[in-house]
Design a protein around this motif. Sequence first.
Motif, short mmCIF file in Angstrom:
data_model
loop_
_atom_site.label_atom_id
_atom_site.label_comp_id
_atom_site.label_asym_id
_atom_site.label_seq_id
_atom_site.Cartn_x
_atom_site.Cartn_y
_atom_site.Cartn_z
N PRO A 61 0.64 -1.35 -0.18
CA PRO A 61 0.28 0.14 -0.59
C PRO A 61 0.69 1.15 0.15
CG PRO A 61 -0.19 -0.86 2.06
CD PRO A 61 0.49 -1.61 1.32
N THR A 62 0.51 2.51 -0.72
CA THR A 62 1.19 3.41 -0.66
C THR A 62 0.72 4.19 0.87
OG1 THR A 62 1.32 3.35 -3.04
CG2 THR A 62 1.16 5.81 -1.63
N LEU A 63 1.79 4.89 1.15
CA LEU A 63 1.15 5.40 2.85
C LEU A 63 0.92 6.80 3.11
CD1 LEU A 63 2.97 2.46 5.26
CD2 LEU A 63 0.74 2.61 4.23
N VAL A 64 2.19 6.59 1.94
CA VAL A 64 2.48 8.45 2.28
C VAL A 64 1.85 9.48 1.34
CG1 VAL A 64 4.36 10.77 2.05
CG2 VAL A 64 5.27 8.00 2.82
N ASP A 65 0.71 10.20 1.88
CA ASP A 65 -0.41 11.05 0.91
C ASP A 65 0.74 12.52 0.46
OD1 ASP A 65 -2.19 12.18 -0.02
OD2 ASP A 65 -3.64 12.03 1.59
N LEU A 66 1.36 12.07 -0.16
CA LEU A 66 2.59 13.41 -0.67
C LEU A 66 2.50 13.39 -2.21
CD1 LEU A 66 4.23 15.00 1.46
CD2 LEU A 66 5.94 13.66 -0.13
N LEU A 67 2.17 15.00 -2.62
CA LEU A 67 2.39 15.71 -4.76
C LEU A 67 3.51 14.22 -4.89
CD1 LEU A 67 1.86 18.80 -4.48
CD2 LEU A 67 -0.01 17.38 -5.08
N PRO A 68 3.42 14.16 -6.41
CA PRO A 68 2.10 14.07 -7.02
C PRO A 68 1.23 12.91 -6.61
CG PRO A 68 4.07 12.79 -8.01
CD PRO A 68 5.01 13.28 -6.59
N SER A 69 1.46 12.03 -5.90
CA SER A 69 0.17 10.86 -5.99
C SER A 69 -0.99 11.36 -4.80
CB SER A 69 0.58 9.52 -5.29
OG SER A 69 1.79 9.48 -6.30
N GLY A 70 -0.82 12.69 -3.81
CA GLY A 70 -1.27 12.46 -2.87
C GLY A 70 -1.65 14.54 -2.57
N ARG A 71 -1.55 14.47 -1.21
CA ARG A 71 -1.80 15.33 -1.56
C ARG A 71 -0.26 16.79 -0.76
NH1 ARG A 71 -6.53 15.32 2.91
NH2 ARG A 71 -5.67 13.11 3.31
N PHE A 72 0.06 16.50 -0.07
CA PHE A 72 0.63 17.29 1.12
C PHE A 72 2.80 16.99 0.50
CE2 PHE A 72 -2.24 15.01 3.96
CZ PHE A 72 -2.65 16.56 4.52
N LEU A 73 3.64 18.00 0.95
CA LEU A 73 4.77 17.49 0.55
C LEU A 73 5.56 17.39 1.53
CD1 LEU A 73 3.54 21.81 -0.87
CD2 LEU A 73 4.54 19.08 -1.61
N MET A 74 6.85 17.76 1.44
CA MET A 74 8.21 16.96 1.93
C MET A 74 8.45 17.64 3.62
SD MET A 74 9.33 14.34 0.57
CE MET A 74 10.90 14.42 1.61
N GLU A 75 7.47 18.66 3.81
CA GLU A 75 7.78 19.24 5.37
C GLU A 75 6.44 18.66 5.74
OE1 GLU A 75 7.70 23.66 6.41
OE2 GLU A 75 8.00 24.12 4.72
N GLU A 76 5.76 18.60 5.46
CA GLU A 76 4.46 18.13 6.27
C GLU A 76 4.87 16.31 6.69
OE1 GLU A 76 2.00 21.21 4.51
OE2 GLU A 76 3.68 19.61 3.98
N PHE A 77 5.36 16.11 5.42
CA PHE A 77 6.43 14.43 5.43
C PHE A 77 7.62 14.41 6.88
CE2 PHE A 77 8.99 10.93 4.32
CZ PHE A 77 8.81 10.35 4.25
N TYR A 78 7.96 15.22 6.85
CA TYR A 78 8.98 14.59 7.94
C TYR A 78 8.23 15.33 9.61
CZ TYR A 78 13.04 16.30 11.27
OH TYR A 78 13.68 16.29 12.37
N TYR A 79 7.67 16.38 9.92
CA TYR A 79 6.79 16.96 10.79
C TYR A 79 5.81 15.70 11.26
CZ TYR A 79 8.20 21.75 8.97
OH TYR A 79 8.90 22.07 8.75
N ALA A 80 5.49 14.86 10.32
CA ALA A 80 4.39 13.44 10.82
C ALA A 80 5.42 12.38 10.88
CB ALA A 80 4.28 13.39 9.47
#
Length: 582
Positions: free
Chosen positions: A306-325
């Motif tokens: 499963p793709t778990l990371v909701d990040l552009l271009p597939s999802g909504r968020f960006l790398m800042e949010e990814f790190y903070y998450a």
Amino acid sequence: MTEAKKTRKLRSAEWFGTQDKNGFMYRSWMKNQGIPDHEFEGKPIIGICNTWSELTPCNAHFRKLAEHVKRGILEAGGFPVEFPVFSNGESNLRPTAMLTRNLASMDVEESIRGNPMDAVVLLVGCDKTTPALLMGAASVDLPTIVVTGGPMLNGKLGGKNIGSGTAVWQLHEQVKAGEISMHDFIAAEAGHSRSAGTCNTMGTASTMACMAESLGTSLPHNAAIPAVDARRYVLAHLSGMRIVEMVWEDLKLSKILTREAFENAIRTNAAIGGSTNAVIHLKAIAGRVGVPLELEDWTRVGKGTPTLVDLLPSGRFLMEEFYYAGGLPAVLRRLGEADLLPHKDALTVNGKTLWQNCHDAPIYDDEVVRPIAKPLIADGGICVLRGNLAPRGAVLKPSAATPALMQHRGRAVVFEDFDDYKARIMDPALEVDKDSVLVMKNCGPRGYPGMAEVGNMGLPPKLLAQGIKDMVRISDARMSGTAYGTVVLHVAPEAKAGGPLAVVREGDWIELDCANNRLHLDIPEAELQSRLEAWAANQQPDPADASGYRKLYVQHVLQADEGCDFDFLRGCRGSAVPRHSH
């Protein structure tokens, strides 16, 4: 100093550890930089391989990053020596940075092997610098640690976040469709890239940073800390300290880059919605250490992840949010707890296993790093396609595709090369509809050359105006990790090498069937062979391939399914000290 340290023979001692003419010369010339005698006495010499360049904007802050690595090396009792290597930046370099990835790897390999260093820190960032430096270092096999430059801060436009790279494709399509003005398009430039660092989407740079971390070649959290966050410099400092210890432990890169590590990376790429470029780069890196890795491994290991990371271009968020998450350790923890991390005991550069590094990693945001039960898509594994149109394989990224198009049959609209595409795609008279399959030839490793990121062909304006947002597109090219769409890439063999793609004709029926991993040109086998024979009889050498680096490249580059390395670069040539020059 421990007894183990006292007895271990340092590689750099072959240069600096003798009291003869050669030792005199090596030490004497280094001393013109103000280096005192005691720095040559039993200290590990640590190379800092720097891809800093003002022409590589993603890596333009690396001088400061290197200073923090040096502090860590000095604190741990090593001596740092920084050296430059070819910096192939994606945003400026023509015709494509992929053309010089192998050249950069040669620079790295020979710089490491031929110089007095006991270990190396790789400063990487922009797309091709990560694989190039890992490829070069793997062919030498010294203790090695990766320090990435980190992603940019979130882009901003009209008070909203925009993703670097991805926004370019989106805004350009909106301009062509008449949805936004050229003024708005140009206004986006200022907020698109507003800090140091790489693309802030899950493009190739972020993907390869995640690959480096999941392979175990960097410290935890290396992939996601923003470039301008102070914690990025803390990580650089700690990496400098750690590389000195790796010398005494003799923790070489080959002990990290195992078959198990690559399987972990494949699974991770699916979970993050990573770039299709990772397929080529991981294959090339594996080839340098002699690890067998095939396209089918992406199906065998990655399929069903499963793709778990909701990040552009597939999802909504960006790398800042990814790190903070929680960054990549959070993703690895999710995978491990669901028994989806193939090899928890794989060794990493900090001396711990991958699972020891992430088993209790905090997860701060279930929207960004989703639970296994609520994935962005259920199966994010790279789809590997085969058939008479791609006998040696092609790839598609499911997390960036339109589900309804992943099983599709349509008539081909054929572009002989990228110039042909650019000349005709805007023409209102182009015979194309929403069910057509856009086919582009001669954009592969030898055809472009360099296999440029042009596979995500923009749609015809007349279809955009009708509200069409996606179509099936097929080529032997690559696409940016920041791009999206139902795009079949890396068709092998490429058209320039005589693959079946070379003889697709306007109006041919093509079938894409991702569920069954099939890509089929619907013509009789006898017709296909007849076309291929006629094609081969009409080929003429390209004068542009006759000299210079391009000649070397075209003659020796491998196909996409083999990683596009040079045939003569595969394998580890080791760190044996070259003979004296004096």
